[in-house]
Design an enzyme around this catalytic site. Structure first.
Site, PDB file in Angstrom:
ATOM      1  N   HIS A 117       2.951   6.164  -1.829  1.00 51.21           N
ATOM      2  CA  HIS A 117       3.625   7.375  -1.172  1.00 51.21           C
ATOM      3  C   HIS A 117       5.078   7.264  -1.321  1.00 51.21           C
ATOM      4  O   HIS A 117       5.842   7.966  -0.593  1.00 51.21           O
ATOM      5  CB  HIS A 117       3.291   7.237   0.311  1.00 51.21           C
ATOM      6  CG  HIS A 117       1.771   7.641   0.554  1.00 51.21           C
ATOM      7  ND1 HIS A 117       1.049   8.685   0.360  1.00 51.21           N
ATOM      8  CD2 HIS A 117       0.905   6.832   1.002  1.00 51.21           C
ATOM      9  CE1 HIS A 117      -0.102   8.328   0.592  1.00 51.21           C
ATOM     10  NE2 HIS A 117      -0.386   7.429   0.999  1.00 51.21           N
ATOM     11  N   LYS A 137      -5.415   9.998  -8.388  1.00 52.41           N
ATOM     12  CA  LYS A 137      -5.033   9.923  -6.840  1.00 52.41           C
ATOM     13  C   LYS A 137      -5.117  11.567  -6.626  1.00 52.41           C
ATOM     14  O   LYS A 137      -4.165  12.467  -7.255  1.00 52.41           O
ATOM     15  CB  LYS A 137      -3.495   9.690  -6.516  1.00 52.41           C
ATOM     16  CG  LYS A 137      -2.933   9.785  -5.163  1.00 52.41           C
ATOM     17  CD  LYS A 137      -3.766   8.733  -4.152  1.00 52.41           C
ATOM     18  CE  LYS A 137      -3.113   8.926  -2.781  1.00 52.41           C
ATOM     19  NZ  LYS A 137      -3.160   7.820  -1.820  1.00 52.41           N
ATOM     20  N   HIS A 153       0.729  -1.295  -0.117  1.00 55.79           N
ATOM     21  CA  HIS A 153       0.049   0.123  -0.068  1.00 55.79           C
ATOM     22  C   HIS A 153       0.983   1.309  -0.240  1.00 55.79           C
ATOM     23  O   HIS A 153       0.705   2.155  -0.630  1.00 55.79           O
ATOM     24  CB  HIS A 153      -0.958   0.024   1.363  1.00 55.79           C
ATOM     25  CG  HIS A 153      -1.978   1.269   1.246  1.00 55.79           C
ATOM     26  ND1 HIS A 153      -3.026   1.169   0.585  1.00 55.79           N
ATOM     27  CD2 HIS A 153      -1.726   2.412   1.869  1.00 55.79           C
ATOM     28  CE1 HIS A 153      -3.749   2.301   0.709  1.00 55.79           C
ATOM     29  NE2 HIS A 153      -2.695   3.100   1.468  1.00 55.79           N
TER      30      HIS A 153
END
Length: 175
Positions: free
Chosen positions: A36, A87, A21
């Protein structure tokens, strides 16, 4: 090991992990989740899978920003599409090692709460940590810390000084 790499359920059994993730990214319902890591963003952009849509101007920049331009920034909030999925907002450290990020996120997860205010060099950052399945990282990522009362007062004082100077200049007829 389990904290980052043991699979857990997001939609179906064993379909995700904290590492996937945070550092790789996932697509669910045409929306990007996680992702990220600036290195992953860089690699996906090189493959032509990443479409950078813009950045969100920081409320505050690192102390080096007074001397240097945006190339020196180490924390950026951007909007992008990955493999066609959107996103809308994502914040990442830029130029840091995955080892640093993994260590930082692990410390915040184990020793802190969901929001951890830290100072990383010249940056005040909130590291967000969300648990899943009680003992695993669901996600972890940096966000720019809100401005302090002192910073807000300084911004107001600067705006007042600018307004006073503009009024003084306009009264002189612009000469």
């Amino acid at each position: 090991f389990d904290l980052w790499f043991k699979l857990y359920r997001r939609e179906v059994r064993d379909d995700s992990s904290g590492f996937e993730h945070v550092f790789v990214g996932e697509i669910r319902d045409e929306q990007v989740m996680g992702m990220h890591s600036w290195l992953q963003i860089y690699n996906e952009e090189r493959k032509g899978e990443f479409d950078y849509l813009g950045y969100i101007k920081p409320k505050r920049r690192g102390n080096n920003a007074i001397i240097h331009d945006m190339e020196e920034e180490r924390l950026q909030t951007i909007q992008f599409k990955w493999k066609g999925a959107l996103k809308p907002v994502s914040t990442s450290f830029i130029g840091t090692s995955p080892e640093f990020e993994m260590a930082l996120y692990t410390l915040c997860f184990l020793c802190g709460g969901e929001e951890n205010l830290i100072e990383a060099g010249s940056y005040r950052v909130v590291v967000k940590c969300h648990r899943i399945a009680r003992d695993k990282i669901g996600t972890s990522y940096p966000e720019q810390a809100p401005i302090t009362i002192e910073e807000a007062a300084g911004k107001i004082q600067n705006r007042v000084r600018i307004n006073q100077a503009q009024k003084k200049y306009s009264r002189k007829g612009g000469d």
